[in-house]
Design a protein around this motif. Structure first.
Motif, PDB file in Angstrom:
ATOM      1  N   GLY A  26      75.444  73.573  74.409  1.00 30.09           N
ATOM      2  CA  GLY A  26      74.723  74.660  73.778  1.00 30.09           C
ATOM      3  C   GLY A  26      73.297  74.828  74.247  1.00 30.09           C
ATOM      4  O   GLY A  26      72.441  75.228  73.478  1.00 30.09           O
ATOM      5  N   THR A  27      72.981  74.475  75.494  1.00 35.30           N
ATOM      6  CA  THR A  27      71.650  74.737  76.003  1.00 35.30           C
ATOM      7  C   THR A  27      71.389  76.228  75.904  1.00 35.30           C
ATOM      8  O   THR A  27      72.215  77.042  76.277  1.00 35.30           O
ATOM      9  N   SER A  28      70.217  76.606  75.393  1.00 41.40           N
ATOM     10  CA  SER A  28      69.994  78.010  75.099  1.00 41.40           C
ATOM     11  C   SER A  28      68.515  78.318  75.049  1.00 41.40           C
ATOM     12  O   SER A  28      67.666  77.440  75.182  1.00 41.40           O
ATOM     13  N   ASP A  29      68.229  79.599  74.854  1.00 44.98           N
ATOM     14  CA  ASP A  29      66.863  80.056  74.665  1.00 44.98           C
ATOM     15  C   ASP A  29      66.611  80.400  73.207  1.00 44.98           C
ATOM     16  O   ASP A  29      65.727  81.188  72.896  1.00 44.98           O
ATOM     17  N   LEU A  30      67.406  79.845  72.325  1.00 46.19           N
ATOM     18  CA  LEU A  30      67.180  80.063  70.903  1.00 46.19           C
ATOM     19  C   LEU A  30      65.889  79.378  70.462  1.00 46.19           C
ATOM     20  O   LEU A  30      65.512  78.337  71.016  1.00 46.19           O
ATOM     21  N   ASN A  35      70.016  76.361  64.806  1.00 46.67           N
ATOM     22  CA  ASN A  35      70.919  75.246  65.066  1.00 46.67           C
ATOM     23  C   ASN A  35      71.871  75.571  66.212  1.00 46.67           C
ATOM     24  O   ASN A  35      72.458  76.654  66.263  1.00 46.67           O
ATOM     25  N   THR A  36      72.008  74.637  67.153  1.00 46.04           N
ATOM     26  CA  THR A  36      72.960  74.770  68.254  1.00 46.04           C
ATOM     27  C   THR A  36      73.773  73.486  68.360  1.00 46.04           C
ATOM     28  O   THR A  36      73.314  72.418  67.935  1.00 46.04           O
ATOM     29  N   PRO A  37      74.973  73.547  68.910  1.00 45.36           N
ATOM     30  CA  PRO A  37      75.785  72.333  69.064  1.00 45.36           C
ATOM     31  C   PRO A  37      75.072  71.276  69.908  1.00 45.36           C
ATOM     32  O   PRO A  37      74.304  71.594  70.812  1.00 45.36           O
ATOM     33  N   SER A  38      75.343  70.029  69.584  1.00 49.91           N
ATOM     34  CA  SER A  38      74.742  68.906  70.306  1.00 49.91           C
ATOM     35  C   SER A  38      75.792  67.813  70.467  1.00 49.91           C
ATOM     36  O   SER A  38      76.956  67.983  70.091  1.00 49.91           O
ATOM     37  N   GLU A  39      75.375  66.677  71.003  1.00 51.49           N
ATOM     38  CA  GLU A  39      76.307  65.562  71.160  1.00 51.49           C
ATOM     39  C   GLU A  39      76.755  65.016  69.807  1.00 51.49           C
ATOM     40  O   GLU A  39      77.842  64.450  69.686  1.00 51.49           O
ATOM     41  N   LYS A  40      75.925  65.197  68.784  1.00 49.51           N
ATOM     42  CA  LYS A  40      76.241  64.663  67.464  1.00 49.51           C
ATOM     43  C   LYS A  40      76.981  65.660  66.579  1.00 49.51           C
ATOM     44  O   LYS A  40      77.602  65.271  65.592  1.00 49.51           O
ATOM     45  N   SER A  41      76.879  66.935  66.904  1.00 50.76           N
ATOM     46  CA  SER A  41      77.491  67.953  66.047  1.00 50.76           C
ATOM     47  C   SER A  41      78.002  69.113  66.895  1.00 50.76           C
ATOM     48  O   SER A  41      77.371  69.499  67.885  1.00 50.76           O
ATOM     49  N   SER A  42      79.136  69.658  66.502  1.00 48.87           N
ATOM     50  CA  SER A  42      79.691  70.805  67.224  1.00 48.87           C
ATOM     51  C   SER A  42      79.536  72.093  66.424  1.00 48.87           C
ATOM     52  O   SER A  42      80.259  73.062  66.641  1.00 48.87           O
ATOM     53  N   THR A  43      78.593  72.090  65.480  1.00 50.52           N
ATOM     54  CA  THR A  43      78.301  73.308  64.730  1.00 50.52           C
ATOM     55  C   THR A  43      77.039  73.956  65.295  1.00 50.52           C
ATOM     56  O   THR A  43      76.190  73.279  65.883  1.00 50.52           O
ATOM     57  N   ARG A 174      75.462  88.192  73.209  1.00 45.47           N
ATOM     58  CA  ARG A 174      75.261  88.025  71.771  1.00 45.47           C
ATOM     59  C   ARG A 174      75.462  86.555  71.437  1.00 45.47           C
ATOM     60  O   ARG A 174      75.969  85.776  72.253  1.00 45.47           O
ATOM     61  N   TRP A 175      75.069  86.170  70.222  1.00 43.58           N
ATOM     62  CA  TRP A 175      75.187  84.782  69.780  1.00 43.58           C
ATOM     63  C   TRP A 175      76.178  84.700  68.632  1.00 43.58           C
ATOM     64  O   TRP A 175      76.201  85.563  67.753  1.00 43.58           O
ATOM     65  N   LEU A 176      76.992  83.654  68.651  1.00 47.24           N
ATOM     66  CA  LEU A 176      78.096  83.528  67.702  1.00 47.24           C
ATOM     67  C   LEU A 176      78.017  82.230  66.915  1.00 47.24           C
ATOM     68  O   LEU A 176      77.611  81.189  67.448  1.00 47.24           O
ATOM     69  N   LEU A 177      78.434  82.321  65.658  1.00 49.97           N
ATOM     70  CA  LEU A 177      78.507  81.155  64.779  1.00 49.97           C
ATOM     71  C   LEU A 177      79.867  81.158  64.089  1.00 49.97           C
ATOM     72  O   LEU A 177      80.204  82.118  63.388  1.00 49.97           O
ATOM     73  N   PRO A 178      80.687  80.108  64.271  1.00 51.35           N
ATOM     74  CA  PRO A 178      81.973  80.043  63.559  1.00 51.35           C
ATOM     75  C   PRO A 178      81.729  79.827  62.061  1.00 51.35           C
ATOM     76  O   PRO A 178      80.892  78.998  61.677  1.00 51.35           O
ATOM     77  N   ILE A 179      82.445  80.561  61.230  1.00 53.63           N
ATOM     78  CA  ILE A 179      82.248  80.434  59.785  1.00 53.63           C
ATOM     79  C   ILE A 179      83.586  80.458  59.061  1.00 53.63           C
ATOM     80  O   ILE A 179      84.619  80.801  59.633  1.00 53.63           O
ATOM     81  N   ASP A 180      83.521  80.108  57.776  1.00 55.19           N
ATOM     82  CA  ASP A 180      84.653  80.287  56.872  1.00 55.19           C
ATOM     83  C   ASP A 180      84.482  81.668  56.239  1.00 55.19           C
ATOM     84  O   ASP A 180      83.635  81.855  55.361  1.00 55.19           O
ATOM     85  N   SER A 181      85.254  82.631  56.698  1.00 52.74           N
ATOM     86  CA  SER A 181      85.059  84.012  56.250  1.00 52.74           C
ATOM     87  C   SER A 181      85.324  84.185  54.759  1.00 52.74           C
ATOM     88  O   SER A 181      84.738  85.064  54.114  1.00 52.74           O
ATOM     89  N   GLY A 262      77.735  76.946  59.228  1.00 52.11           N
ATOM     90  CA  GLY A 262      78.899  77.267  60.032  1.00 52.11           C
ATOM     91  C   GLY A 262      79.894  76.122  60.138  1.00 52.11           C
ATOM     92  O   GLY A 262      79.705  75.038  59.579  1.00 52.11           O
ATOM     93  N   LEU A 263      80.959  76.375  60.878  1.00 50.32           N
ATOM     94  CA  LEU A 263      82.016  75.390  61.092  1.00 50.32           C
ATOM     95  C   LEU A 263      81.906  74.806  62.501  1.00 50.32           C
ATOM     96  O   LEU A 263      81.143  75.297  63.334  1.00 50.32           O
TER      97      LEU A 263
END
Length: 272
Positions: A26-30, A35-43, A174-181, A262-263
């Protein structure tokens, strides 16, 4: 086949020149607060690269001035074409502008945007309308007005070129975040200041935020059985841009706007 398409859903096709490369980390310009995914979290938020506008518009745009130029030939050198001079000139003229309008409309139609009106396309409509009006008057007043109209059409073309250049140079993404709809409620999960379009998750616009560069939108997105919230900038001409690549939008988005962690990202969608 579907698996390979899933892998390219975020990063874009290999043939897209200049596409933004993004790893599963999740390297980004945010902004750092997002929050972006990392080695510790995939959210977290990940960027989806959309098809660059320039891929489809540059070739027809390069031919457009040629047809606008030869529009004047049958009129400057009459009775030298196999068909009526006026019809020939009108045909060349129509082609010169259709080479701009049709690709722009089709490219925008393929993007995740609700803007569909032709008059919002990046074309200098005021100058084009003025040139058209003067052209209509040249039949009743003086033929010289026809050449004035032709000059104005060239001004409209160069102005349109500048507008298209601005669209092409703005990253499409665009930027996306998985969620529980089923758990989504806009009033609880979106910061104040947004104009809420839907209180619950829907596959369409959920909320909008006006900015100097257009309108930042939060939209519901589906991929298979997964649901996402996307954030993007819809420019004045209706094209979709990365909101964090625009200084005005980035300022408005300096703090997270979605109060939902997010998920976990589905592994099948993460770039290899």
């Amino acid at each position: 086949m579907q698996a390979s398409q899933d892998r390219l859903w975020l990063s874009g096709e290999e043939g897209w020149r200049g596409r933004a490369k993004q790893s599963s980390e999740g390297t980004s310009d945010l902004p750092e607060s997002w929050n972006t995914p990392s080695e510790k979290s995939s959210t977290g938020w990940l960027r989806q690269t959309l098809r660059p506008v320039g891929i489809k518009i540059l070739f027809p745009l390069a031919w457009s001035p040629f047809f606008l130029l030869i529009t004047a030939v049958p009129l400057a050198l009459p009775n030298r074409t196999p068909v009526d001079d006026q019809i020939t000139a009108a045909g060349f003229f129509a082609v010169s502008w259709l080479l701009i309008l049709i690709p722009l409309f089709l490219i925008r139609y393929s993007q995740p945007t609700d803007v569909v009106s032709i008059h919002t396309l990046p074309l200098d409509w005021p100058t084009f309308a003025l040139a058209s009006a003067i052209f209509g008057l040249h039949l009743a007043i003086h033929p010289a007005l026809g050449w004035l109209s032709y000059a104005l059409f060239w001004i409209a073309w160069f102005s349109t070129y500048g507008m298209i250049r601005d669209v092409v140079t703005s990253p499409a993404g665009r930027w996306l975040l998985p969620i529980d709809s089923s758990d989504w409620k806009s009033s609880a999960h979106i910061r104040e200041g947004w104009q809420i379009k839907s209180e619950f998750w829907t596959s369409g616009p959920i909320a909008v935020l006006n900015t100097d560069s257009g309108q930042i939108t939060l939209t519901g997105v589906s991929r298979g059985n997964d649901r996402f919230i996307s954030i993007a900038l819809i420019g004045p001409s209706g094209f979709v841009h990365d909101p964090f690549a625009d200084p005005s939008s980035r300022t408005k988005l300096s703090e997270p706007q979605v109060m939902n962690s997010g998920l976990d990202w589905p592994s099948r969608l993460l770039p290899a």
